[in-house]
Design a protein around this motif. Structure first.
Motif, PDB file in Angstrom:
ATOM      1  N   GLU A 120     -33.028  -5.825 -28.403  1.00  0.00           N
ATOM      2  CA  GLU A 120     -33.071  -6.403 -26.869  1.00  0.00           C
ATOM      3  C   GLU A 120     -34.664  -6.764 -26.296  1.00  0.00           C
ATOM      4  O   GLU A 120     -35.895  -5.881 -27.599  1.00  0.00           O
ATOM      5  N   THR A 121     -34.907  -7.649 -25.605  1.00  0.00           N
ATOM      6  CA  THR A 121     -35.821  -7.888 -25.491  1.00  0.00           C
ATOM      7  C   THR A 121     -36.175  -6.848 -24.696  1.00  0.00           C
ATOM      8  O   THR A 121     -36.015  -6.518 -23.446  1.00  0.00           O
ATOM      9  N   TRP A 122     -37.418  -6.252 -24.941  1.00  0.00           N
ATOM     10  CA  TRP A 122     -37.640  -5.112 -24.222  1.00  0.00           C
ATOM     11  C   TRP A 122     -38.771  -5.913 -22.286  1.00  0.00           C
ATOM     12  O   TRP A 122     -39.628  -6.646 -22.785  1.00  0.00           O
ATOM     13  N   SER A 123     -38.061  -5.133 -21.464  1.00  0.00           N
ATOM     14  CA  SER A 123     -38.744  -5.102 -20.243  1.00  0.00           C
ATOM     15  C   SER A 123     -38.099  -4.396 -19.288  1.00  0.00           C
ATOM     16  O   SER A 123     -37.576  -3.707 -19.673  1.00  0.00           O
ATOM     17  N   ARG A 124     -39.099  -4.460 -18.202  1.00  0.00           N
ATOM     18  CA  ARG A 124     -38.970  -3.083 -17.134  1.00  0.00           C
ATOM     19  C   ARG A 124     -37.507  -3.065 -16.806  1.00  0.00           C
ATOM     20  O   ARG A 124     -36.377  -2.363 -15.973  1.00  0.00           O
ATOM     21  N   GLU A 125     -37.652  -5.048 -16.266  1.00  0.00           N
ATOM     22  CA  GLU A 125     -35.550  -5.797 -16.095  1.00  0.00           C
ATOM     23  C   GLU A 125     -34.133  -5.262 -17.226  1.00  0.00           C
ATOM     24  O   GLU A 125     -33.699  -4.725 -16.515  1.00  0.00           O
ATOM     25  N   TYR A 126     -34.870  -4.655 -18.475  1.00  0.00           N
ATOM     26  CA  TYR A 126     -34.304  -4.318 -18.925  1.00  0.00           C
ATOM     27  C   TYR A 126     -34.103  -3.079 -18.956  1.00  0.00           C
ATOM     28  O   TYR A 126     -32.826  -2.589 -18.649  1.00  0.00           O
ATOM     29  N   PHE A 127     -35.108  -2.240 -19.206  1.00  0.00           N
ATOM     30  CA  PHE A 127     -34.762  -0.889 -18.467  1.00  0.00           C
ATOM     31  C   PHE A 127     -33.976  -0.023 -17.403  1.00  0.00           C
ATOM     32  O   PHE A 127     -33.303   0.786 -17.400  1.00  0.00           O
ATOM     33  N   GLU A 128     -34.056  -1.078 -16.544  1.00  0.00           N
ATOM     34  CA  GLU A 128     -33.718  -0.923 -14.864  1.00  0.00           C
ATOM     35  C   GLU A 128     -31.639  -1.538 -15.642  1.00  0.00           C
ATOM     36  O   GLU A 128     -31.370  -0.097 -14.777  1.00  0.00           O
ATOM     37  N   GLY A 129     -31.963  -2.358 -16.062  1.00  0.00           N
ATOM     38  CA  GLY A 129     -29.689  -2.670 -15.778  1.00  0.00           C
ATOM     39  C   GLY A 129     -29.737  -1.454 -16.860  1.00  0.00           C
ATOM     40  O   GLY A 129     -28.444  -1.608 -16.627  1.00  0.00           O
ATOM     41  N   LEU A 130     -30.198  -1.339 -17.849  1.00  0.00           N
ATOM     42  CA  LEU A 130     -29.918  -0.106 -19.358  1.00  0.00           C
ATOM     43  C   LEU A 130     -29.321   1.155 -18.129  1.00  0.00           C
ATOM     44  O   LEU A 130     -28.651   2.105 -18.580  1.00  0.00           O
ATOM     45  N   ARG A 131     -30.363   1.533 -17.243  1.00  0.00           N
ATOM     46  CA  ARG A 131     -30.311   2.806 -16.815  1.00  0.00           C
ATOM     47  C   ARG A 131     -28.874   2.990 -15.711  1.00  0.00           C
ATOM     48  O   ARG A 131     -28.500   3.491 -15.388  1.00  0.00           O
ATOM     49  N   ASP A 132     -28.780   1.202 -15.232  1.00  0.00           N
ATOM     50  CA  ASP A 132     -27.845   0.999 -13.544  1.00  0.00           C
ATOM     51  C   ASP A 132     -26.607   0.788 -14.039  1.00  0.00           C
ATOM     52  O   ASP A 132     -25.727   1.123 -14.241  1.00  0.00           O
ATOM     53  N   ALA A 133     -26.889   0.759 -15.497  1.00  0.00           N
ATOM     54  CA  ALA A 133     -25.500   0.230 -15.849  1.00  0.00           C
ATOM     55  C   ALA A 133     -24.986   1.723 -17.173  1.00  0.00           C
ATOM     56  O   ALA A 133     -23.398   1.443 -17.949  1.00  0.00           O
ATOM     57  N   HIS A 134     -25.450   2.867 -16.886  1.00  0.00           N
ATOM     58  CA  HIS A 134     -24.766   3.910 -17.646  1.00  0.00           C
ATOM     59  C   HIS A 134     -24.253   4.836 -16.852  1.00  0.00           C
ATOM     60  O   HIS A 134     -23.200   4.717 -15.734  1.00  0.00           O
TER      61      HIS A 134
END
Length: 370
Positions: free
Chosen positions: A167-181
């Motif tokens: 994946e393309t790493w970004s703040r938005e990506y890791f926030e989405g990773l957390r929110d979808a958990h």
């Protein structure tokens, strides 16, 4: 198969609470798509299959599924399927005659259903309103002596690393990773009991998998596709292997584990050689196919043959279309049986027909559906 030797206050993996607290119905968040779901399937060499699921939502709303397939009966399903929205007890896994209840943490569950089931019409899998109704009394117990597999702590580090590295790493990506958990764990075992259909009684004795998922929300629209193979060989090896494509967190997640009958231990799968786009991308899973995976330092080969493949839909707007495949298969040449689930994103818009909406309780028309 016996029952796992644990006590009610046995701690879960990593920072989980006790097994007892993990297994009981979870507090639902304030989000309208909060989720607390249990799923159980089983199969045997005689061509008997059972699949049962109850996904708790706020306000006593459930996504619910029940299939019973037997050579003497054909395939039976809940009367409203392929729609899965039912209504019941907000505090339990209990909706319109179907109950799934934990009895011993990580060791024993009960599955009960008393009510009508509809004969599935294979010629039109997405329109099931006219099949004959039969009375069913299903009384089953799920048992296990395998450890549970927690997807937060037990996934193979190589498979998880490859997934995130794609994946393309970004703040938005890791926030989405957390929110979808969501918390998700699975356990292999047996499903035993009796089914009474009309005046006839049938013994049920299946190898089985169950899972439990819970989280702040489950947004089916985030999922592009998945293919999960929940399989059991005649020599007692049990496994789940597949690919999940949820672009907000991982566009290609390889996952799975194998439970070995002789040791009662499970090992994580390090690689799955299955490019999802090659397998039924147009909406219809293949009937005969093969792939490989790596586990315990060796490559394992799976050959799958689909026996029957009913369809059902999840969500208020039928956001997900799911094909539940009853299969036979071979693992390195050893025959077996099981259930393979293919999920497809239905795309934007409301896909749920009015004929189902009209049957919902009146109070749901004012409900915040997220």
């Amino acid at each position: 198969s016996g029952v796992t030797s644990i006590t009610a206050d046995t701690p879960g993996n990593t920072d989980r609470p006790t097994h007892q607290k993990m297994e009981q119905p979870q507090p639902l968040s304030d989000h309208p798509k909060a989720i607390d779901a249990v799923y159980i399937n089983g199969a045997n060499a005689d061509g008997v299959y059972v699949v049962a699921a109850l996904a708790r939502r706020p306000k006593g709303v459930f996504n619910t599924m029940l299939y019973l397939k037997h050579p003497s009966l054909g395939l039976l399903q809940l009367p409203r399927m392929p729609d899965t929205l039912l209504f019941g007890d907000e505090e339990k896994w209990d909706a319109e005659g179907l109950t799934i209840e934990p009895l011993i943490p990580m060791g024993k569950w009960a599955i009960r259903y008393r009510g009508p089931m509809r004969v599935h019409k294979a010629e039109d899998p997405e329109d099931q309103s006219t099949g004959a109704l039969v009375d069913v009394d299903l009384n089953l117990v799920w048992l296990s002596n395998f450890p549970h597999h927690d997807f937060d702590s037990d996934m193979h580090e190589a498979a998880l690393s490859r997934s995130i590295a794609r994946e393309t790493w970004s703040r938005e990506y890791f926030e989405g990773l957390r929110d979808a958990h969501q918390t998700h764990y699975e356990q292999m075992g047996r499903l035993v009991g009796k089914a009474v259909v009309g005046e006839d009684s049938y013994v049920i004795d299946l190898l089985s998998m169950r899972d439990h998922s819970y989280g702040a929300k489950r947004e089916w629209r985030l999922l592009h596709r998945y293919a999960l193979h929940m399989l059991h060989t005649v020599d007692g090896t049990q496994l789940n292997v597949g690919i999940v494509s949820q672009p907000v967190s991982s566009s290609h997640l390889e996952l799975g584990y194998v439970c070995h009958a002789n040791s009662n231990k499970c090992s994580s799968i390090s690689k799955v050689d299955m490019e999802l786009w090659r397998y039924g991308e147009g909406g219809h899973p293949p009937k005969d196919y093969a792939f490989s995976f790596q586990e315990g330092g060796r490559t394992r080969y799976v050959e799958v043959s689909v026996v029957e493949a009913p369809v059902f839909f999840m969500g208020w707007e039928w956001e997900a279309r799911i094909v539940e495949c009853f299969v036979t298969f071979k693992l390195d040449g050893v025959p077996g049986f099981g259930v393979v689930e293919y999920q497809y994103n239905s795309g934007p818009g409301d896909h749920r027909p009015n004929c189902y909406k009209e049957k919902d309780p009146a109070w749901t028309r004012q409900l915040n559906k997220g």
